[in-house]
Design a protein around this motif. Structure first.
Motif, PDB file in Angstrom:
ATOM      1  N   GLU A 258       0.826  -1.197   0.000  1.00  0.00           N
ATOM      2  CA  GLU A 258       0.000   0.000   0.000  1.00  0.00           C
ATOM      3  C   GLU A 258       0.868   1.258   0.000  1.00  0.00           C
ATOM      4  O   GLU A 258       2.082   1.180   0.225  1.00  0.00           O
ATOM      5  N   ASN A 263      -4.676   2.524  -0.897  1.00  0.00           N
ATOM      6  CA  ASN A 263      -4.387   1.457  -1.845  1.00  0.00           C
ATOM      7  C   ASN A 263      -3.593   2.032  -3.015  1.00  0.00           C
ATOM      8  O   ASN A 263      -3.609   3.235  -3.269  1.00  0.00           O
ATOM      9  N   PHE A 265      -2.250   1.475  -7.169  1.00  0.00           N
ATOM     10  CA  PHE A 265      -2.438   0.860  -8.486  1.00  0.00           C
ATOM     11  C   PHE A 265      -1.353   1.363  -9.431  1.00  0.00           C
ATOM     12  O   PHE A 265      -0.849   2.480  -9.267  1.00  0.00           O
ATOM     13  N   THR A 280      -3.130  -4.058  -9.186  1.00  0.00           N
ATOM     14  CA  THR A 280      -3.039  -3.807  -7.761  1.00  0.00           C
ATOM     15  C   THR A 280      -2.799  -5.121  -7.043  1.00  0.00           C
ATOM     16  O   THR A 280      -3.034  -6.206  -7.589  1.00  0.00           O
ATOM     17  N   THR A 292     -12.984   2.404  -2.460  1.00  0.00           N
ATOM     18  CA  THR A 292     -12.551   3.016  -3.724  1.00  0.00           C
ATOM     19  C   THR A 292     -11.754   2.017  -4.546  1.00  0.00           C
ATOM     20  O   THR A 292     -11.877   1.967  -5.775  1.00  0.00           O
ATOM     21  N   ARG A 293     -10.929   1.215  -3.884  1.00  0.00           N
ATOM     22  CA  ARG A 293     -10.185   0.162  -4.587  1.00  0.00           C
ATOM     23  C   ARG A 293     -11.135  -0.765  -5.327  1.00  0.00           C
ATOM     24  O   ARG A 293     -10.952  -1.044  -6.522  1.00  0.00           O
ATOM     25  N   CYS A 296     -12.734   0.985  -8.336  1.00  0.00           N
ATOM     26  CA  CYS A 296     -11.850   1.105  -9.490  1.00  0.00           C
ATOM     27  C   CYS A 296     -11.750  -0.212 -10.244  1.00  0.00           C
ATOM     28  O   CYS A 296     -11.786  -0.241 -11.489  1.00  0.00           O
ATOM     29  N   GLU A 317      -5.410  -8.290 -10.243  1.00  0.00           N
ATOM     30  CA  GLU A 317      -5.009  -8.386  -8.849  1.00  0.00           C
ATOM     31  C   GLU A 317      -3.892  -9.422  -8.788  1.00  0.00           C
ATOM     32  O   GLU A 317      -4.141 -10.615  -8.923  1.00  0.00           O
ATOM     33  N   VAL A 340      -5.316   5.496  -4.146  1.00  0.00           N
ATOM     34  CA  VAL A 340      -6.772   5.590  -4.092  1.00  0.00           C
ATOM     35  C   VAL A 340      -7.251   5.357  -2.659  1.00  0.00           C
ATOM     36  O   VAL A 340      -6.650   4.609  -1.890  1.00  0.00           O
TER      37      VAL A 340
END
Length: 395
Positions: A258, A263, A265, A280, A292-293, A296, A317, A340
Motif C-alpha cells: 500500500e 491502496n 495501483f 493492484t 474506492t479500490r 476502481c 489483482e 486511491v
C-alpha cells in the motif's frame, strides 16, 4: 431540523429478543434515537479554509454497550468531549475501529453516500477481529443517515468537497486485565472537507521495507486504529528525505502493498497492444479492502465504462514487486501510478524512491486512466450519474 420523526423516518427497529440474542440484550436500535440539539450553531467556514479532519459539525451520535443490558438508546448530542475511565481498553490495548465515509450533495439537492454497505460490512469485520461487542452495521448506517440529514447545512455544494463521516467504535472496559473488552462506545462524527491532495499535483513515494504496515495473520485487512500510528515515524523519515508518502514493501522479494494509508495501483502498457493493465495487489489479509479500490476494479472490468473512456482496461489483482516497477519503467511500460482511498479518491504519483534511485512515472499529474476513474467516481458520488446503485440517498 430538530424534528425527531423527520430525522429518523427511514430507520428500522433493532433485532433484540431474537434467536441470535439469547440473553435478550438490547440491540442497537435507530428507532430509539434521542435528540438533544445544540443551543447555538457554529458558523460555517469558507470552503477554502477547510482542512481534512480539522472542522466538525454541531452534533455527533453516541451509543454505549454494557454487557448486562446491551446497547443503549443512541443519542444525537452537541459535538464535544467524551468522558472515559483512564484504564479503558481503548487507551491501554488499542481496541479501536473506525470507518471513513463521505456524504455529497447532488444537483437535485439530495445528500448521498457512496457504497455505504461496503463500509458497514468492513466495520462489522473489524469489530469481530478485535473481539469487540457485536454491532449491526445496517443500524449504524441508519444512524449515519440521520446525522447527515441533521447536519445537511455542513455539506459543501462545490464539486470535490463533502461531509466526511467517521463512525468509530472503541473498547471501554475499565481495568488493566489483558482480556477482550465487553464494554464499547459507538460515536459518529461529521467533518466538512475539501480535496485531500491537490489532484493537479502528483505525490512522491519512498519505498520502504525495513518497516512494514501489515503482516500475514495481522490486522492489515481491517480498519483498526493500531494499523496507523506505527507508520508515523517512517512517514516522518520519508518527509525528511523529500518524499510525500510511503510505499510499503513486504517480504524478501519486496512486494508492493500500500501507499501510506491508501491502496496503490499502476497502469502498465500491454505487450499485445490490447489496451492497458490496471494492476493492484490482491487481498491477502495484509491489504485493506478499500471501497474506492473495489470501485476502481469494478469500473475497469466493465465494458460500458470502457466505451465511455475509449480505453480498454484489464484489471489485474496480482503480486508484483518494486523490481517489476523498475523493469516496467525502463521498458517504457509504466504509464501511471495511482493512490486511491476515501479521502483522496484517486490521486497520482510521479516518482518512487528506492535504494537511492528514483523510478519516474511520466506526466505532470493524473493520466487518462486515473482521470477517467476519478471523474466517474466523483460523478456517481455527487449524483450526476446513476451507476449500479452505488450512490445511496440519505432519505
Amino acid at each position: 431540523m430538530g424534528d425527531k420523526d423527520s430525522i429518523i423516518a427511514s430507520t428500522t427497529p433493532g433485532q433484540s429478543g431474537d434467536s441470535t440474542n439469547p440473553r435478550h440484550l438490547a440491540a442497537l436500535d435507530a428507532s430509539k434515537l434521542n435528540i438533544t440539539l445544540a443551543k447555538t450553531l457554529k458558523p460555517l467556514q469558507p470552503i477554502e479554509t477547510l482542512r481534512f479532519g480539522q472542522t466538525f459539525s454541531d452534533h455527533m451520535i453516541v451509543a454505549t454497550y454494557d454487557p448486562e443490558i446491551g446497547w443503549s438508546a443512541p443519542e444525537v448530542k452537541p459535538y464535544g468531549p467524551i468522558v472515559l475511565d483512564p484504564t479503558c481498553s481503548c487507551f491501554q490495548y488499542g481496541g479501536n475501529v473506525f470507518e471513513g465515509m463521505k456524504a455529497y450533495l447532488g444537483p437535485d439537492g439530495k445528500a448521498r453516500l457512496f457504497r455505504p454497505d461496503m463500509n458497514m460490512r468492513r466495520l462489522e469485520r473489524s469489530c469481530a477481529r478485535l473481539a469487540l461487542p457485536p454491532i449491526d452495521g445496517d443500524v449504524v448506517l441508519e444512524l449515519i443517515k440521520c446525522l447527515v440529514n441533521l447536519e445537511r447545512r455542513w455539506i459543501p455544494k462545490e464539486s470535490g468537497y463533502s461531509l466526511y463521516l467517521r463512525p468509530t467504535i472503541i473498547a471501554t472496559r475499565p481495568g488493566l486485565g489483558v482480556i477482550p473488552s465487553d464494554h464499547a462506545m459507538l460515536y459518529i462524527l461529521a467533518s466538512p472537507t475539501g480535496p485531500y491532495f491537490n489532484v493537479l499535483k502528483p505525490i512522491s513515494l519512498l519505498a520502504v521495507s525495513e518497516n512494514v504496515r501489515a503482516w500475514p495473520g495481522g490486522t492489515g485487512g481491517h480498519k483498526v486504529a493500531g494499523n496507523y500510528s506505527p507508520g508515523f515515524l517512517p512517514q516522518r523519515t520519508a518527509a525528511e528525505k523529500g518524499y510525500d508518502q510511503l510505499l510499503w514493501l513486504f517480504g524478501e522479494d519486496r512486494r508492493i502493498t500500500e501507499a501510506g494509508a491508501m491502496n496503490f495501483f499502476v497502469v502498465v502498457k500491454r505487450d499485445d497492444g490490447d489496451g492497458v493493465d490496471l494492476i493492484t495487489t490482491p487481498l491477502d489479509g495484509t491489504i485493506l479492502p478499500g471501497v474506492t479500490r473495489a470501485s476502481c476494479l469494478a469500473l475497469a472490468s466493465d465494458p460500458e465504462f470502457h466505451k465511455e473512456i475509449s480505453v480498454r482496461l484489464h484489471p489485474q489483482e496480482m503480486v508484483y514487486t518494486v523490481s517489476d516497477l523498475a523493469k516496467w519503467s525502463s521498458e517504457g511500460k509504466l504509464l501511471e501510478a495511482l493512490v486511491v482511498g476515501t479521502a483522496v479518491i484517486v490521486g497520482s504519483c510521479n516518482r518512487i524512491g528506492y535504494d537511492g534511485e528514483n523510478i519516474v512515472i511520466p506526466g505532470a499529474g493524473l493520466g487518462p486512466v486515473g482521470t477517467a476513474l476519478r471523474q466517474k467516481i466523483l460523478d456517481i458520488q455527487e449524483g450526476r450519474t446513476e451507476w449500479k446503485g452505488w450512490g445511496v440517498v440519505c432519505a
